[in-house]
Design a protein around this motif. Structure first.
Motif, PDB file in Angstrom:
ATOM      1  N   PRO A   1       0.829  -1.210   0.000  1.00 21.37           N
ATOM      2  CA  PRO A   1       0.000   0.000   0.000  1.00 21.37           C
ATOM      3  C   PRO A   1       0.862   1.259   0.000  1.00 21.37           C
ATOM      4  O   PRO A   1       1.929   1.304   0.602  1.00 21.37           O
ATOM      5  CB  PRO A   1      -0.799  -0.122   1.299  1.00 21.37           C
ATOM      6  N   MET A   2       0.366   2.282  -0.695  1.00 23.26           N
ATOM      7  CA  MET A   2       1.048   3.575  -0.741  1.00 23.26           C
ATOM      8  C   MET A   2       0.297   4.583   0.125  1.00 23.26           C
ATOM      9  O   MET A   2      -0.922   4.481   0.299  1.00 23.26           O
ATOM     10  CB  MET A   2       1.134   4.073  -2.180  1.00 23.26           C
ATOM     11  N   SER A   3       1.023   5.552   0.662  1.00 24.27           N
ATOM     12  CA  SER A   3       0.412   6.509   1.583  1.00 24.27           C
ATOM     13  C   SER A   3      -0.677   7.331   0.912  1.00 24.27           C
ATOM     14  O   SER A   3      -1.643   7.755   1.559  1.00 24.27           O
ATOM     15  CB  SER A   3       1.482   7.435   2.173  1.00 24.27           C
ATOM     16  N   GLY A   4      -0.561   7.560  -0.389  1.00 25.40           N
ATOM     17  CA  GLY A   4      -1.565   8.340  -1.099  1.00 25.40           C
ATOM     18  C   GLY A   4      -2.679   7.511  -1.696  1.00 25.40           C
ATOM     19  O   GLY A   4      -3.516   8.025  -2.434  1.00 25.40           O
ATOM     20  N   GLY A   5      -2.700   6.216  -1.399  1.00 27.46           N
ATOM     21  CA  GLY A   5      -3.708   5.332  -1.964  1.00 27.46           C
ATOM     22  C   GLY A   5      -3.125   4.459  -3.062  1.00 27.46           C
ATOM     23  O   GLY A   5      -2.114   4.778  -3.679  1.00 27.46           O
ATOM     24  N   GLY A   6      -3.775   3.348  -3.307  1.00 29.18           N
ATOM     25  CA  GLY A   6      -3.288   2.402  -4.310  1.00 29.18           C
ATOM     26  C   GLY A   6      -2.179   1.520  -3.777  1.00 29.18           C
ATOM     27  O   GLY A   6      -1.762   1.635  -2.611  1.00 29.18           O
TER      28      GLY A   6
END
Length: 251
Positions: free
Chosen positions: A184-189
Motif C-alpha cells: 500500500p502507498m500513503s496516497g492510496g493504491g
C-alpha cells in the motif's frame, strides 16, 4: 501509513513464496507428471505468456538449468514468422483479442504429444484463452499459471466466457492479489507486483520435479548448461539437435 520499502517488499515476497510453495505443491507434481509423459512420447513443452507473463515462458524455455525440449511462443511471432505488419504489435489489442491465437498455434506447429504451459495473471485475455482452447481442441495437455483471486474478479474477454483456468488440466495459483501489486502507498493504491516472482518459482519447481522423475526412472534429463561456461555451447547444441525445427531460440 508508511510508503513502500525494499524491506517490506522482501517480506511480502517471502510470504508469497512460502504460501504458494505450500498450497500449490500437489499441482506442481501434477504439472510435472504431464510434462514427463509428454517428453516420454517425444513431445516438447510449448510455453506462452503475454505482457509480464512472458517472463514465465522465458523461465520454461531456453534458459540455463532448464529443459531443452521447450519452445517459447511470443506475440511477436505473428510479425517475425507470420507475416503480420510491425504495427500489429502496437497497443493491447493483440493480447486482448482472439484473432492471433490460431496463427500462433500454427507457427508453433506442435507435435501431437506436446504439452502447453500458459501463463496469464488475469487469465481472461482473449489471446491466451483462445490458444488454450486450441490446445485442448487438438488434444494437448494444458498447464495454466494464473492468479485465482484476480481472475475471479474480472470479466473474461473471450467470447466463450471462459477463463484460462477453466480449460486447464492443471491450474496453478500464483498467489498474486487482485491487481498484482502488494504494497500500500500513503496516497492510496498499491505498488510492486508479485506475480513474476511466484510464477518463476512455480516454473522452476515444475522443472525440478520433472528432472527428479526422469532421473528416478534411470534417464538423463535434457537440461541446458549456461552458454557462458566452457563447453556450454557444445553441450547445448548436441541436445538441441534432437529437437531441430521444433524449438525456436530467438533473441
Amino acid at each position: 501509513m508508511p510508503t513502500p520499502s525494499a524491506a517490506e517488499f522482501a517480506a511480502a515476497a517471502h510470504a508469497a513464496i512460502d504460501r504458494v510453495s505450500k498450497e500449490q505443491a500437489e499441482g506442481v507434481v501434477g504439472a510435472a507428471e504431464l510434462i514427463v509423459a509428454a517428453l516420454a512420447a517425444d513431445g516438447i513443452v510449448q510455453a506462452f505468456g503475454t505482457g509480464h507473463s512472458e517472463a514465465l515462458a522465458m523461465e520454461i524455455a531456453g534458459r540455463a538449468g532448464g529443459l531443452v525440449p521447450s519452445n517459447r511462443i511470443a506475440l511477436r511471432d505473428v510479425v517475425l514468422y507470420g507475416g503480420r505488419p510491425l504495427e500489429a504489435l502496437a497497443g493491447p489489442e493483440l493480447e486482448r483479442g482472439t484473432d492471433s491465437a490460431a496463427l500462433l498455434y500454427e507457427l508453433a506447429a506442435p507435435h501431437p504429444a506436446d504439452v502447453f504451459v500458459l501463463a496469464s495473471n488475469s487469465g481472461v485475455n482473449g489471446c491466451v484463452v483462445e490458444l488454450a482452447r486450441l490446445a485442448k481442441e487438438n488434444g494437448h495437455p494444458l498447464i495454466a499459471i494464473t492468479s485465482a483471486e484476480h481472475t475471479a474478479r474480472v470479466e473474461p474477454k473471450h467470447p466463450s466466457g471462459l477463463r484460462l483456468r477453466d480449460l486447464a488440466d492443471v491450474a496453478l495459483d500464483n498467489g498474486a492479489p487482485y491487481g498484482d501489486a502488494v504494497l500500500p502507498m500513503s496516497g492510496g493504491g498499491r505498488a510492486c507486483g508479485i506475480s513474476s516472482i511466484t510464477a518463476a518459482l512455480l516454473a522452476q519447481q515444475i522443472v525440478a520435479e520433472v528432472i527428479a522423475r526422469i532421473e528416478a526412472a534411470g534417464g538423463v534429463p535434457p537440461v541446458y548448461l549456461s552458454a557462458n561456461i566452457p563447453g556450454g555451447d557444445e553441450h547445448n547444441r548436441v541436445l538441441e539437435a534432437r529437437y531441430a525445427g521444433r524449438i525456436r531460440r530467438t533473441a
